[in-house]
Design a protein around this motif. Structure first.
Motif, PDB file in Angstrom:
ATOM      1  N   TRP A 121       0.865  -1.189   0.000  1.00 41.10           N
ATOM      2  CA  TRP A 121       0.000   0.000   0.000  1.00 41.10           C
ATOM      3  C   TRP A 121       0.900   1.237   0.000  1.00 41.10           C
ATOM      4  O   TRP A 121       1.426   1.624   1.040  1.00 41.10           O
ATOM      5  N   ILE A 122       1.113   1.825  -1.159  1.00 37.80           N
ATOM      6  CA  ILE A 122       1.971   3.011  -1.266  1.00 37.80           C
ATOM      7  C   ILE A 122       1.073   4.239  -1.216  1.00 37.80           C
ATOM      8  O   ILE A 122       0.330   4.521  -2.155  1.00 37.80           O
ATOM      9  N   ASP A 123       1.151   4.975  -0.108  1.00 40.18           N
ATOM     10  CA  ASP A 123       0.133   5.982   0.188  1.00 40.18           C
ATOM     11  C   ASP A 123       0.652   6.886   1.303  1.00 40.18           C
ATOM     12  O   ASP A 123       1.418   6.443   2.167  1.00 40.18           O
ATOM     13  N   ALA A 124       0.224   8.142   1.305  1.00 45.42           N
ATOM     14  CA  ALA A 124       0.532   9.023   2.428  1.00 45.42           C
ATOM     15  C   ALA A 124      -0.251   8.633   3.675  1.00 45.42           C
ATOM     16  O   ALA A 124       0.103   9.022   4.785  1.00 45.42           O
ATOM     17  N   HIS A 125      -1.316   7.862   3.481  1.00 46.39           N
ATOM     18  CA  HIS A 125      -2.221   7.492   4.563  1.00 46.39           C
ATOM     19  C   HIS A 125      -2.286   5.972   4.704  1.00 46.39           C
ATOM     20  O   HIS A 125      -1.992   5.242   3.758  1.00 46.39           O
ATOM     21  N   ALA A 126      -2.705   5.520   5.881  1.00 46.62           N
ATOM     22  CA  ALA A 126      -2.832   4.075   6.099  1.00 46.62           C
ATOM     23  C   ALA A 126      -4.183   3.542   5.649  1.00 46.62           C
ATOM     24  O   ALA A 126      -4.320   2.349   5.375  1.00 46.62           O
ATOM     25  N   ASP A 127      -5.210   4.393   5.602  1.00 48.17           N
ATOM     26  CA  ASP A 127      -6.558   3.971   5.213  1.00 48.17           C
ATOM     27  C   ASP A 127      -7.039   2.778   6.041  1.00 48.17           C
ATOM     28  O   ASP A 127      -7.653   1.845   5.531  1.00 48.17           O
ATOM     29  N   MET A 128      -6.770   2.862   7.356  1.00 43.78           N
ATOM     30  CA  MET A 128      -7.129   1.785   8.280  1.00 43.78           C
ATOM     31  C   MET A 128      -8.106   2.238   9.353  1.00 43.78           C
ATOM     32  O   MET A 128      -8.230   1.596  10.401  1.00 43.78           O
ATOM     33  N   ASN A 129      -8.796   3.335   9.132  1.00 53.29           N
ATOM     34  CA  ASN A 129      -9.862   3.692  10.059  1.00 53.29           C
ATOM     35  C   ASN A 129     -11.043   2.736   9.876  1.00 53.29           C
ATOM     36  O   ASN A 129     -11.172   2.085   8.834  1.00 53.29           O
ATOM     37  N   THR A 130     -11.890   2.660  10.869  1.00 55.49           N
ATOM     38  CA  THR A 130     -13.155   1.939  10.750  1.00 55.49           C
ATOM     39  C   THR A 130     -14.284   2.958  10.708  1.00 55.49           C
ATOM     40  O   THR A 130     -14.057   4.164  10.814  1.00 55.49           O
ATOM     41  N   GLU A 131     -15.494   2.448  10.602  1.00 54.06           N
ATOM     42  CA  GLU A 131     -16.642   3.352  10.582  1.00 54.06           C
ATOM     43  C   GLU A 131     -16.727   4.177  11.868  1.00 54.06           C
ATOM     44  O   GLU A 131     -17.183   5.322  11.848  1.00 54.06           O
ATOM     45  N   SER A 132     -16.262   3.620  12.957  1.00 58.61           N
ATOM     46  CA  SER A 132     -16.376   4.315  14.245  1.00 58.61           C
ATOM     47  C   SER A 132     -15.193   5.230  14.555  1.00 58.61           C
ATOM     48  O   SER A 132     -15.305   6.123  15.397  1.00 58.61           O
ATOM     49  N   THR A 133     -14.060   5.023  13.883  1.00 55.27           N
ATOM     50  CA  THR A 133     -12.884   5.855  14.167  1.00 55.27           C
ATOM     51  C   THR A 133     -12.598   6.893  13.092  1.00 55.27           C
ATOM     52  O   THR A 133     -11.755   7.767  13.293  1.00 55.27           O
ATOM     53  N   VAL A 171       1.939  -4.285   3.770  1.00 52.57           N
ATOM     54  CA  VAL A 171       3.091  -3.406   3.942  1.00 52.57           C
ATOM     55  C   VAL A 171       2.708  -2.005   3.494  1.00 52.57           C
ATOM     56  O   VAL A 171       2.254  -1.806   2.362  1.00 52.57           O
ATOM     57  N   LEU A 172       2.888  -1.041   4.388  1.00 48.86           N
ATOM     58  CA  LEU A 172       2.647   0.363   4.075  1.00 48.86           C
ATOM     59  C   LEU A 172       3.966   1.014   3.679  1.00 48.86           C
ATOM     60  O   LEU A 172       4.986   0.833   4.353  1.00 48.86           O
ATOM     61  N   VAL A 173       3.918   1.779   2.601  1.00 52.98           N
ATOM     62  CA  VAL A 173       5.114   2.478   2.132  1.00 52.98           C
ATOM     63  C   VAL A 173       4.757   3.947   1.901  1.00 52.98           C
ATOM     64  O   VAL A 173       3.810   4.251   1.185  1.00 52.98           O
ATOM     65  N   GLY A 174       5.511   4.838   2.533  1.00 53.22           N
ATOM     66  CA  GLY A 174       5.302   6.269   2.326  1.00 53.22           C
ATOM     67  C   GLY A 174       4.301   6.904   3.265  1.00 53.22           C
ATOM     68  O   GLY A 174       4.003   8.096   3.130  1.00 53.22           O
ATOM     69  N   ALA A 175       3.747   6.140   4.208  1.00 52.50           N
ATOM     70  CA  ALA A 175       2.723   6.675   5.119  1.00 52.50           C
ATOM     71  C   ALA A 175       3.327   7.749   6.027  1.00 52.50           C
ATOM     72  O   ALA A 175       4.394   7.549   6.611  1.00 52.50           O
ATOM     73  N   ARG A 176       2.635   8.884   6.120  1.00 53.82           N
ATOM     74  CA  ARG A 176       3.145   9.985   6.938  1.00 53.82           C
ATOM     75  C   ARG A 176       2.022  10.821   7.555  1.00 53.82           C
ATOM     76  O   ARG A 176       2.284  11.856   8.161  1.00 53.82           O
ATOM     77  N   ASP A 177       0.790  10.409   7.397  1.00 53.95           N
ATOM     78  CA  ASP A 177      -0.341  11.131   7.986  1.00 53.95           C
ATOM     79  C   ASP A 177      -1.294  10.097   8.572  1.00 53.95           C
ATOM     80  O   ASP A 177      -2.283   9.707   7.948  1.00 53.95           O
ATOM     81  N   LEU A 178      -0.986   9.640   9.777  1.00 53.07           N
ATOM     82  CA  LEU A 178      -1.734   8.563  10.409  1.00 53.07           C
ATOM     83  C   LEU A 178      -2.612   9.114  11.519  1.00 53.07           C
ATOM     84  O   LEU A 178      -2.177   9.925  12.329  1.00 53.07           O
ATOM     85  N   ASP A 179      -3.860   8.653  11.560  1.00 51.54           N
ATOM     86  CA  ASP A 179      -4.750   9.005  12.663  1.00 51.54           C
ATOM     87  C   ASP A 179      -4.400   8.147  13.878  1.00 51.54           C
ATOM     88  O   ASP A 179      -3.832   7.049  13.745  1.00 51.54           O
TER      89      ASP A 179
END
Length: 300
Positions: A121-133, A171-179
Motif C-alpha cells: 500500500w503506497i500511500d501518504a495514509h494508512a486507510d485503516m480507520n473503521t466506521e467508528s474511528t 506493507v505500508l510504504v510512504g505513510a506519513r499522515d496517520l490518525d
C-alpha cells in the motif's frame, strides 16, 4: 525471454468515497493524455479495456454511518465481480481510479481468487480507520481495515467468497499522515510500515525489496495499491488529500519499476489523481508516466 502478461485495464470513474470531487474524472483524463497508446507502444499487452460502473448492482442491506456508503458498496461490488472474472481468466487486473475506496472492490475480487493475498500500500495514509474511528466519514479512509475484517463492512459484503488480508502480509510504504486509531492498529497488529524517514535512511530500493519479501511471504501473489498522494505535492499537487514530505517522483519511478519486475506482483491499482485540483496537468502527466513504468516492466 519472458512475455508480458495479458493486462485487463479496468477504468472506474468514481469519486464519492473521497472528500473532494474530481477523482472520478481521472480515468478518462489519463486516457485522453495518451495512456493507452503509450502502453501499447511500450509493448504492453492490453488484453481488455473496460469501464466499471454501479448500474444494475443490488446494494447490500448493510447500513453504514459513512458518506455515500451505498454508492461505494455498489461500485465496489461491480468492480469485485470484474476483478474476479479477470484473474480467473489469467489476466493481470490494473484498476484505474477514481478514489481509494475502490480498493475494497479490488481486494474483494482478488481475495475470492487468492486465499492468501499480500498487499503493498503506497500511500501518504494508512486507510485503516473503521466506521467508528474515521474522523471524516469518507469511505476512502477505511479499505485496509475492511480488508483485515476489522470493520462493520467486510469484503464478503461486496463479493461472495471474498476473504481477509492478513496483517502479516500488508506493507505500508510512504505513510506519513496517520490518525491515532491507525497508529494503534499498526503497532498492535505488527503491520510493516515504512515511512519517509525509513525510505531516506534505507533507500527506496531496499524498502521495496523488503516490502516484496514481507507481502509475498507464503502468499499467492501481491497486490499493489498506489495512491498518487504518496508523492510529494510539490510534484503531484492534483490530489484531494496532499501531505507534505512525500516520495520524490524519482523514488516513485524506482519503486514502480522494481515492483513491475517482481514475479510476485499479480495485480495493481492507481488512484486519487484529481484533475480539478491539478496544475497544468502536472500530476496527471506524472501519473501516466508512473503507470507506464509499472506496466511496461511487468513480466510473467
Amino acid at each position: 525471454m519472458k512475455t508480458p502478461p495479458r493486462i485487463a485495464l479496468l477504468s472506474v470513474p468514481f469519486g464519492l468515497g473521497a472528500g473532494n470531487p474530481g477523482s472520478e474524472l481521472a480515468p478518462r483524463h489519463l486516457l485522453h493524455l495518451g495512456l493507452l497508446q503509450s502502453l501499447q507502444q511500450l509493448g504492453c499487452h492490453i488484453d481488455e479495456q473496460k469501464d466499471i460502473g454501479e448500474a444494475g448492482i443490488q446494494i447490500p442491506s448493510i447500513q453504514l454511518p459513512m458518506k455515500h456508503s451505498a454508492e461505494v458498496i455498489a461500485t465496489g461490488t461491480a468492480l469485485a465481480g470484474e476483478v474476479y472474472t479477470v484473474v480467473s481468466a489469467g489476466q493481470f487486473p490494473f484498476v484505474l481510479g477514481g478514489d481509494h475506496s475502490l480498493a475494497m472492490g479490488t481486494l474483494a475480487g482478488l481475495s475470492a481468487y487468492y486465499p492468501r493475498l499480500g498487499v503493498i500500500w503506497i500511500d501518504a495514509h494508512a486507510d485503516m480507520n473503521t466506521e467508528s474511528t474515521s474522523p471524516s466519514g469518507n469511505m476512502h479512509g477505511i479499505p485496509l481495515a475492511v480488508a483485515q475484517g476489522r470493520a462493520q463492512l467486510s469484503l464478503s459484503h461486496l463479493w461472495p467468497g471474498a476473504g481477509i488480508v492478513s496483517p502479516a502480509n500488508i506493507v505500508l510504504v510512504g505513510a506519513r499522515d496517520l490518525d491515532p486509531a491507525e497508529e494503534v492498529l499498526i503497532h498492535s497488529a505488527g503491520i510493516a510500515c515504512f515511512g519517509i524517514a525509513d525510505i531516506r535512511k534505507l533507500g527506496i530500493d531496499a524498502v521495496i525489496a523488503k516490502a516484496i519479501r514481507l507481502a509475498g511471504a507464503n502468499t499467492d501473489g501481491i497486490h499493489l495499491s498506489f495512491d498518487i498522494d504518496s508523492v510529494d505535492p510539490t510534484e503531484a499537487p492534483g490530489t484531494g488529500t496532499p501531505v507534505q514530505g512525500g516520495l520524490s517522483s524519482e523514488e516513485a519511478r524506482i519503486a514502480l519499476r522494481q515492483l513491475g519486475l517482481s514475479a510476485r506482483l499479480t495485480s495493481a491499482e492507481f488512484v486519487e489523481v484529481n484533475p480539478l485540483l491539478d496544475r497544468a496537468d502536472q500530476t496527471a502527466k506524472l501519473a501516466v508516466e508512473l503507470i507506464e513504468v509499472l506496466l511496461s516492466n511487468l513480466r510473467n
